[in-house]
Design a protein around this motif. Structure first.
Motif, PDB file in Angstrom:
ATOM      1  N   ASN A 136       0.846  -1.194   0.000  1.00 11.96           N
ATOM      2  CA  ASN A 136       0.000   0.000   0.000  1.00 11.96           C
ATOM      3  C   ASN A 136       0.883   1.247   0.000  1.00 11.96           C
ATOM      4  OD1 ASN A 136      -1.788   2.086   0.418  1.00 11.96           O
ATOM      5  ND2 ASN A 136      -2.582   1.310   2.367  1.00 11.96           N
ATOM      6  N   PRO A 137       0.992   1.949  -1.137  1.00 13.63           N
ATOM      7  CA  PRO A 137       1.866   3.131  -1.186  1.00 13.63           C
ATOM      8  C   PRO A 137       1.312   4.322  -0.414  1.00 13.63           C
ATOM      9  CG  PRO A 137       0.643   2.920  -3.230  1.00 13.63           C
ATOM     10  CD  PRO A 137       0.339   1.692  -2.428  1.00 13.63           C
ATOM     11  N   LEU A 138       0.065   4.217   0.057  1.00 10.19           N
ATOM     12  CA  LEU A 138      -0.571   5.316   0.788  1.00 10.19           C
ATOM     13  C   LEU A 138      -0.554   5.106   2.302  1.00 10.19           C
ATOM     14  CD1 LEU A 138      -3.706   5.774  -1.515  1.00 10.19           C
ATOM     15  CD2 LEU A 138      -1.602   7.126  -1.524  1.00 10.19           C
ATOM     16  N   SER A 139      -0.038   3.969   2.758  1.00 17.33           N
ATOM     17  CA  SER A 139      -0.031   3.690   4.196  1.00 17.33           C
ATOM     18  C   SER A 139       0.936   4.612   4.934  1.00 17.33           C
ATOM     19  CB  SER A 139       0.361   2.232   4.450  1.00 17.33           C
ATOM     20  OG  SER A 139       1.752   2.047   4.197  1.00 17.33           O
ATOM     21  N   ARG A 140       0.744   4.736   6.230  1.00 13.41           N
ATOM     22  CA  ARG A 140       1.656   5.543   7.044  1.00 13.41           C
ATOM     23  C   ARG A 140       3.058   4.954   7.032  1.00 13.41           C
ATOM     24  NH1 ARG A 140       0.234   5.873  12.673  1.00 13.41           N
ATOM     25  NH2 ARG A 140       1.745   7.537  12.824  1.00 13.41           N
ATOM     26  N   SER A 141       3.133   3.627   7.037  1.00 10.83           N
ATOM     27  CA  SER A 141       4.458   2.981   6.978  1.00 10.83           C
ATOM     28  C   SER A 141       5.189   3.386   5.713  1.00 10.83           C
ATOM     29  CB  SER A 141       4.309   1.462   7.014  1.00 10.83           C
ATOM     30  OG  SER A 141       3.805   1.039   8.245  1.00 10.83           O
ATOM     31  N   ALA A 142       4.472   3.312   4.579  1.00 17.82           N
ATOM     32  CA  ALA A 142       5.085   3.648   3.294  1.00 17.82           C
ATOM     33  C   ALA A 142       5.552   5.091   3.266  1.00 17.82           C
ATOM     34  CB  ALA A 142       4.091   3.390   2.160  1.00 17.82           C
ATOM     35  N   ARG A 143       4.752   5.985   3.838  1.00 21.66           N
ATOM     36  CA  ARG A 143       5.062   7.413   3.780  1.00 21.66           C
ATOM     37  C   ARG A 143       6.102   7.824   4.812  1.00 21.66           C
ATOM     38  NH1 ARG A 143       0.920  10.197   5.297  1.00 21.66           N
ATOM     39  NH2 ARG A 143      -0.507   8.521   5.828  1.00 21.66           N
ATOM     40  N   MET A 144       6.211   7.089   5.902  1.00 16.93           N
ATOM     41  CA  MET A 144       7.139   7.454   6.979  1.00 16.93           C
ATOM     42  C   MET A 144       8.524   6.829   6.824  1.00 16.93           C
ATOM     43  SD  MET A 144       5.628   9.542   8.973  1.00 16.93           S
ATOM     44  CE  MET A 144       3.973  10.155   9.237  1.00 16.93           C
ATOM     45  N   ALA A 145       8.617   5.722   6.106  1.00 16.46           N
ATOM     46  CA  ALA A 145       9.900   5.019   5.982  1.00 16.46           C
ATOM     47  C   ALA A 145      10.881   5.801   5.123  1.00 16.46           C
ATOM     48  CB  ALA A 145       9.670   3.628   5.386  1.00 16.46           C
ATOM     49  N   ASN A 146      12.163   5.509   5.306  1.00 12.69           N
ATOM     50  CA  ASN A 146      13.208   6.107   4.463  1.00 12.69           C
ATOM     51  C   ASN A 146      13.241   5.466   3.081  1.00 12.69           C
ATOM     52  OD1 ASN A 146      14.555   6.007   7.504  1.00 12.69           O
ATOM     53  ND2 ASN A 146      14.826   7.965   6.454  1.00 12.69           N
ATOM     54  N   VAL A 147      12.963   4.167   3.043  1.00 13.25           N
ATOM     55  CA  VAL A 147      12.873   3.440   1.775  1.00 13.25           C
ATOM     56  C   VAL A 147      11.641   2.549   1.832  1.00 13.25           C
ATOM     57  CG1 VAL A 147      13.931   1.708   0.270  1.00 13.25           C
ATOM     58  CG2 VAL A 147      15.366   3.438   1.370  1.00 13.25           C
ATOM     59  N   THR A 148      10.782   2.684   0.829  1.00  9.73           N
ATOM     60  CA  THR A 148       9.564   1.886   0.771  1.00  9.73           C
ATOM     61  C   THR A 148       9.575   1.015  -0.477  1.00  9.73           C
ATOM     62  OG1 THR A 148       8.316   3.614   1.901  1.00  9.73           O
ATOM     63  CG2 THR A 148       7.043   1.944   0.729  1.00  9.73           C
ATOM     64  N   ILE A 149       9.513  -0.282  -0.268  1.00  8.06           N
ATOM     65  CA  ILE A 149       9.458  -1.240  -1.366  1.00  8.06           C
ATOM     66  C   ILE A 149       7.993  -1.628  -1.561  1.00  8.06           C
ATOM     67  CG2 ILE A 149      10.179  -3.526  -2.179  1.00  8.06           C
ATOM     68  CD1 ILE A 149      12.625  -3.150  -0.188  1.00  8.06           C
ATOM     69  N   VAL A 150       7.369  -1.091  -2.593  1.00 10.14           N
ATOM     70  CA  VAL A 150       5.962  -1.393  -2.855  1.00 10.14           C
ATOM     71  C   VAL A 150       5.904  -2.651  -3.713  1.00 10.14           C
ATOM     72  CG1 VAL A 150       3.755  -0.546  -3.738  1.00 10.14           C
ATOM     73  CG2 VAL A 150       5.392   1.060  -2.715  1.00 10.14           C
ATOM     74  N   ASP A 151       5.896  -3.774  -3.039  1.00  4.22           N
ATOM     75  CA  ASP A 151       5.901  -5.065  -3.719  1.00  4.22           C
ATOM     76  C   ASP A 151       5.421  -6.126  -2.738  1.00  4.22           C
ATOM     77  OD1 ASP A 151       6.239  -6.844  -5.776  1.00  4.22           O
ATOM     78  OD2 ASP A 151       8.430  -6.833  -5.749  1.00  4.22           O
ATOM     79  N   ASN A 152       5.043  -7.266  -3.280  1.00  2.00           N
ATOM     80  CA  ASN A 152       4.680  -8.389  -2.443  1.00  2.00           C
ATOM     81  C   ASN A 152       5.954  -8.978  -1.848  1.00  2.00           C
ATOM     82  OD1 ASN A 152       3.710 -10.898  -1.402  1.00  2.00           O
ATOM     83  ND2 ASN A 152       2.008 -10.801  -2.853  1.00  2.00           N
ATOM     84  N   ILE A 153       5.950  -9.244  -0.572  1.00  6.58           N
ATOM     85  CA  ILE A 153       7.157  -9.745   0.094  1.00  6.58           C
ATOM     86  C   ILE A 153       7.618 -11.076  -0.483  1.00  6.58           C
ATOM     87  CG2 ILE A 153       5.981 -11.000   1.966  1.00  6.58           C
ATOM     88  CD1 ILE A 153       8.180  -9.838   3.840  1.00  6.58           C
ATOM     89  N   ILE A 154       6.704 -11.845  -1.043  1.00  5.84           N
ATOM     90  CA  ILE A 154       7.096 -13.133  -1.627  1.00  5.84           C
ATOM     91  C   ILE A 154       7.920 -12.947  -2.901  1.00  5.84           C
ATOM     92  CG2 ILE A 154       5.094 -14.286  -0.644  1.00  5.84           C
ATOM     93  CD1 ILE A 154       3.839 -14.286  -3.445  1.00  5.84           C
ATOM     94  N   ARG A 155       7.820 -11.764  -3.523  1.00  9.23           N
ATOM     95  CA  ARG A 155       8.686 -11.448  -4.657  1.00  9.23           C
ATOM     96  C   ARG A 155       9.882 -10.613  -4.211  1.00  9.23           C
ATOM     97  NH1 ARG A 155       3.493 -10.200  -6.889  1.00  9.23           N
ATOM     98  NH2 ARG A 155       3.877  -7.976  -6.559  1.00  9.23           N
TER      99      ARG A 155
END
Length: 280
Positions: free
Chosen positions: A203-222
């Protein structure tokens, strides 16, 4: 770039036992991989590894995976390269593990920690000592020599939930923390502590995504298998080369590119038509 869902570490089981009933997933099913990982989450809950709320979180992630096209897109690939570079540069890298991570990618988590010299620490929002021990056992069975999180003596400032509990030699001491499938409040609290935070979040709109220094928008299995590949390639890079990769990165730009990718994909689907008649 399209990264396959199959992973190189072991052959996935085709059958699951739910209670006394066996659930069979035929490999011919068009949603085979999606159903397989869904069953892993369900099995994790039944074994006391995953919290019930983890099922909801997994379903939300699946929805966003549909939006990006269920593949690794270029912004995610770029973020992964920066994440790996930062982990390799770190003095004390730590990979945080929750119930969903332990259910979905235990072997890959252990392998990623090995190739980046990172420590593993179990950290849970719905924390019980039994769940922490079970997750630690899963990681050790897949090759981890040390798993932190069983004896937390520190608390992240400003974080009152159970996720605030950390070990002194783990997340508390870390300079770089990888927190996949994360709660936004802990991501924000770790950044406030001065730590470099990497997250994997569909979710590129989540607080985690917006607060992190690096956000990997991908499924963790990939993402984790690809990060392992990158780490093996990049561990011979010079410190200067790794620093250049990190210094040229802009997380806000990456998140914007993800949103633009989703918009373009939806527009293309709307023009082409999302209904496709199959030959019978």
């Amino acid at each position: 770039m399209h990264i396959r869902l199959t992973l190189p570490f072991y052959i996935y089981p085709f059958h699951f036992f739910r209670g006394s009933k066996m659930v069979k997933i035929p490999k011919s099913h068009p949603r085979y991989w999606s159903l397989l990982y869904r069953e892993k989450i369900i099995r994790g809950m039944e074994e006391g590894i995953t919290a019930k709320a983890g099922l909801i979180a997994h379903g939300r992630g699946e929805a966003f995976d549909y939006l990006i096209g269920e593949r690794t897109i270029p912004p995610a690939e770029e973020a992964m390269k920066v994440a790996v570079a930062k982990l390799l540069l770190a003095n004390h890298p730590v990979i945080s593990v929750n119930g969903n991570v332990a259910a979905l990618v235990p072997r890959e988590t252990v392998e990623l920690a090995k190739v980046t010299r990172a420590k593993l620490e179990v950290n849970l929002f719905y924390r019980t000592e039994e769940r922490v021990k079970k997750i630690a056992e899963v990681l050790k069975k897949t090759g981890a020599k040390e798993v932190l999180g069983l004896n937390p003596t520190k608390r992240i400032p400003g974080l009152e939930s159970e996720r605030g509990k950390v070990e002194e030699d783990g997340i508390w001491k870390a300079d770089v923390v990888l927190v996949p499938l994360e709660d936004g409040d802990r991501t924000e609290a770790l950044v406030r502590m001065g730590k470099f935070v990497i997250t994997v979040d569909l979710n590129p709109l989540s607080r985690s995504a917006r607060m992190a220094n690096v956000t990997i928008v991908d499924n963790i299995i990939r993402a984790y298998p690809r990060m392992i590949e990158l780490a093996k390639e990049m561990r011979d890079y010079s410190r200067e080369e790794l620093e250049e990769i990190v210094n040229n990165y802009d997380n806000n730009k990456i998140l914007s590119e993800v949103l633009l990718h989703i918009r373009r994909r939806l527009e293309e689907l709307a023009k082409e038509g999302i209904w496709r008649k199959e030959k019978i």
